[in-house]
Scaffold this motif. Structure first.
Motif, PDB file in Angstrom:
ATOM      1  N   VAL A  74      57.205 -28.020  -7.214  1.00 17.49           N
ATOM      2  CA  VAL A  74      57.480 -26.603  -6.961  1.00 17.49           C
ATOM      3  C   VAL A  74      57.105 -25.831  -8.223  1.00 17.49           C
ATOM      4  O   VAL A  74      57.670 -26.061  -9.300  1.00 17.49           O
ATOM      5  CB  VAL A  74      58.965 -26.360  -6.606  1.00 17.49           C
ATOM      6  CG1 VAL A  74      59.237 -24.873  -6.405  1.00 17.49           C
ATOM      7  CG2 VAL A  74      59.369 -27.157  -5.363  1.00 17.49           C
ATOM      8  N   ALA A  75      56.153 -24.915  -8.084  1.00 18.40           N
ATOM      9  CA  ALA A  75      55.681 -24.115  -9.221  1.00 18.40           C
ATOM     10  C   ALA A  75      56.681 -23.014  -9.559  1.00 18.40           C
ATOM     11  O   ALA A  75      57.284 -22.415  -8.673  1.00 18.40           O
ATOM     12  CB  ALA A  75      54.325 -23.506  -8.902  1.00 18.40           C
ATOM     13  N   ILE A  76      56.825 -22.761 -10.850  1.00  8.54           N
ATOM     14  CA  ILE A  76      57.664 -21.678 -11.361  1.00  8.54           C
ATOM     15  C   ILE A  76      56.730 -20.590 -11.881  1.00  8.54           C
ATOM     16  O   ILE A  76      55.787 -20.878 -12.622  1.00  8.54           O
ATOM     17  CB  ILE A  76      58.569 -22.172 -12.518  1.00  8.54           C
ATOM     18  CG1 ILE A  76      59.423 -23.376 -12.073  1.00  8.54           C
ATOM     19  CG2 ILE A  76      59.430 -21.041 -13.074  1.00  8.54           C
ATOM     20  CD1 ILE A  76      60.464 -23.075 -11.030  1.00  8.54           C
ATOM     21  N   SER A  77      56.984 -19.334 -11.488  1.00 11.77           N
ATOM     22  CA  SER A  77      56.153 -18.217 -11.952  1.00 11.77           C
ATOM     23  C   SER A  77      56.228 -18.075 -13.467  1.00 11.77           C
ATOM     24  O   SER A  77      57.226 -18.452 -14.093  1.00 11.77           O
ATOM     25  CB  SER A  77      56.616 -16.907 -11.315  1.00 11.77           C
ATOM     26  OG  SER A  77      56.476 -16.962  -9.928  1.00 11.77           O
ATOM     27  N   ALA A  78      55.177 -17.497 -14.044  1.00 12.26           N
ATOM     28  CA  ALA A  78      55.120 -17.294 -15.498  1.00 12.26           C
ATOM     29  C   ALA A  78      56.345 -16.520 -15.980  1.00 12.26           C
ATOM     30  O   ALA A  78      56.851 -15.622 -15.303  1.00 12.26           O
ATOM     31  CB  ALA A  78      53.848 -16.546 -15.863  1.00 12.26           C
ATOM     32  N   ALA A  79      56.803 -16.884 -17.157  1.00 10.01           N
ATOM     33  CA  ALA A  79      57.969 -16.238 -17.758  1.00 10.01           C
ATOM     34  C   ALA A  79      57.628 -14.812 -18.185  1.00 10.01           C
ATOM     35  O   ALA A  79      56.489 -14.500 -18.546  1.00 10.01           O
ATOM     36  CB  ALA A  79      58.439 -17.038 -18.963  1.00 10.01           C
ATOM     37  N   ASP A  80      58.645 -13.957 -18.150  1.00  7.34           N
ATOM     38  CA  ASP A  80      58.524 -12.611 -18.697  1.00  7.34           C
ATOM     39  C   ASP A  80      58.501 -12.744 -20.224  1.00  7.34           C
ATOM     40  O   ASP A  80      59.194 -13.594 -20.788  1.00  7.34           O
ATOM     41  CB  ASP A  80      59.727 -11.777 -18.246  1.00  7.34           C
ATOM     42  CG  ASP A  80      59.660 -10.347 -18.723  1.00  7.34           C
ATOM     43  OD1 ASP A  80      58.928  -9.555 -18.099  1.00  7.34           O
ATOM     44  OD2 ASP A  80      60.343 -10.024 -19.725  1.00  7.34           O
ATOM     45  N   SER A  81      57.719 -11.914 -20.890  1.00  9.48           N
ATOM     46  CA  SER A  81      57.607 -12.047 -22.344  1.00  9.48           C
ATOM     47  C   SER A  81      58.829 -11.509 -23.091  1.00  9.48           C
ATOM     48  O   SER A  81      59.067 -11.895 -24.229  1.00  9.48           O
ATOM     49  CB  SER A  81      56.338 -11.348 -22.843  1.00  9.48           C
ATOM     50  OG  SER A  81      56.361  -9.989 -22.461  1.00  9.48           O
ATOM     51  N   ASN A  82      59.635 -10.647 -22.450  1.00  2.00           N
ATOM     52  CA  ASN A  82      60.761 -10.017 -23.148  1.00  2.00           C
ATOM     53  C   ASN A  82      62.144 -10.479 -22.714  1.00  2.00           C
ATOM     54  O   ASN A  82      63.069 -10.460 -23.529  1.00  2.00           O
ATOM     55  CB  ASN A  82      60.687  -8.494 -22.977  1.00  2.00           C
ATOM     56  CG  ASN A  82      59.423  -7.917 -23.561  1.00  2.00           C
ATOM     57  OD1 ASN A  82      59.046  -8.261 -24.673  1.00  2.00           O
ATOM     58  ND2 ASN A  82      58.756  -7.053 -22.808  1.00  2.00           N
ATOM     59  N   ASN A  83      62.304 -10.844 -21.456  1.00  2.05           N
ATOM     60  CA  ASN A  83      63.640 -11.170 -20.940  1.00  2.05           C
ATOM     61  C   ASN A  83      63.633 -12.467 -20.140  1.00  2.05           C
ATOM     62  O   ASN A  83      62.659 -12.779 -19.446  1.00  2.05           O
ATOM     63  CB  ASN A  83      64.146 -10.055 -20.022  1.00  2.05           C
ATOM     64  CG  ASN A  83      64.550  -8.820 -20.783  1.00  2.05           C
ATOM     65  OD1 ASN A  83      65.408  -8.876 -21.653  1.00  2.05           O
ATOM     66  ND2 ASN A  83      63.927  -7.690 -20.462  1.00  2.05           N
ATOM     67  N   PRO A  84      64.744 -13.204 -20.195  1.00  2.00           N
ATOM     68  CA  PRO A  84      64.859 -14.406 -19.374  1.00  2.00           C
ATOM     69  C   PRO A  84      65.172 -14.030 -17.918  1.00  2.00           C
ATOM     70  O   PRO A  84      65.521 -12.877 -17.620  1.00  2.00           O
ATOM     71  CB  PRO A  84      66.042 -15.141 -20.008  1.00  2.00           C
ATOM     72  CG  PRO A  84      66.891 -14.057 -20.574  1.00  2.00           C
ATOM     73  CD  PRO A  84      65.931 -12.982 -21.029  1.00  2.00           C
ATOM     74  N   ARG A  85      65.067 -15.012 -17.046  1.00  3.37           N
ATOM     75  CA  ARG A  85      65.472 -14.825 -15.650  1.00  3.37           C
ATOM     76  C   ARG A  85      66.003 -16.167 -15.142  1.00  3.37           C
ATOM     77  O   ARG A  85      65.817 -17.206 -15.772  1.00  3.37           O
ATOM     78  CB  ARG A  85      64.322 -14.331 -14.788  1.00  3.37           C
ATOM     79  CG  ARG A  85      63.238 -15.343 -14.538  1.00  3.37           C
ATOM     80  CD  ARG A  85      62.225 -14.869 -13.477  1.00  3.37           C
ATOM     81  NE  ARG A  85      61.414 -15.978 -13.045  1.00  3.37           N
ATOM     82  CZ  ARG A  85      60.233 -16.310 -13.569  1.00  3.37           C
ATOM     83  NH1 ARG A  85      59.707 -15.579 -14.544  1.00  3.37           N
ATOM     84  NH2 ARG A  85      59.582 -17.357 -13.105  1.00  3.37           N
TER      85      ARG A  85
END
Length: 182
Positions: A74-85
């Protein structure tokens, strides 16, 4: 007044929703304990921006699914550069156009204080969550420490199996020879 009865071998036609209702009433939603790796979510080796769902079986609203032969990526979308999710790794049944069960990542919203995304639970689409994945700001891979197992959380997944519990019932054997006929 109407009485509906099912599953006699008299040529009566039954639909998939008829059978799914029976299974849902009996099995409940969730993963099945003791089957392979019980759909456990793991980091890939080497670590990447994906996870795997282990071999196992699950039930969602009376429909079953199995991960067989090899772990399911299951692929995970690219991380945001400023905030976690926080993402969720879910199993989703769709009884409308798709008529299938899929394993996928449900992406959360990047935030200084992230929370897991809500599950869809309608009569057409129903999700169970196998795990949460913490996606840190700017990360390029997911490690084991980023994964929180949710399979035993009854609110979002749970263990499928016999739904009915008879622990509060009392069985009292009756000696039929003591019953007076008449």
């Amino acid at each position: 007044m109407t009485l509906i009865y099912r599953f006699f071998a008299n040529g009566t036609y039954y639909t998939q929703p008829d059978f799914a209702k029976l299974m849902s009433d009996s099995m409940g939603d969730g993963y099945v304990k003791g089957v392979q790796n019980e759909l456990a979510v793991s980091a890939t080796d080497p670590t990447t921006m994906s996870v795997t769902v282990g071999l196992g079986r699950g039930y969602i609203q009376g429909y079953s699914f199995d991960v067989v032969d090899t772990e399911y990526p299951v692929a995970i979308s690219a991380a945001d550069s400023n905030n976690p999710r926080i993402d969720r790794i879910i199993a989703r049944v769709s009884v409308t156009a798709e008529m299938n069960i899929s394993l996928l990542a449900l992406s959360g919203v990047p935030s200084a204080t992230p929370s897991a995304p809500e599950l869809t639970r309608t009569s057409e689409t129903y999700d169970i969550s196998l795990a949460q994945v913490y996606v840190g700001a700017g990360v390029t891979s997911i490690t084991t420490d980023n994964i929180t197992d949710e399979r035993d959380n009854l609110l979002v997944c749970g263990v499928a199996g016999a739904k009915h519990n008879f622990t509060n019932s009392v069985y009292v054997p009756v000696d039929v020879s003591l019953i007076a006929s008449g």
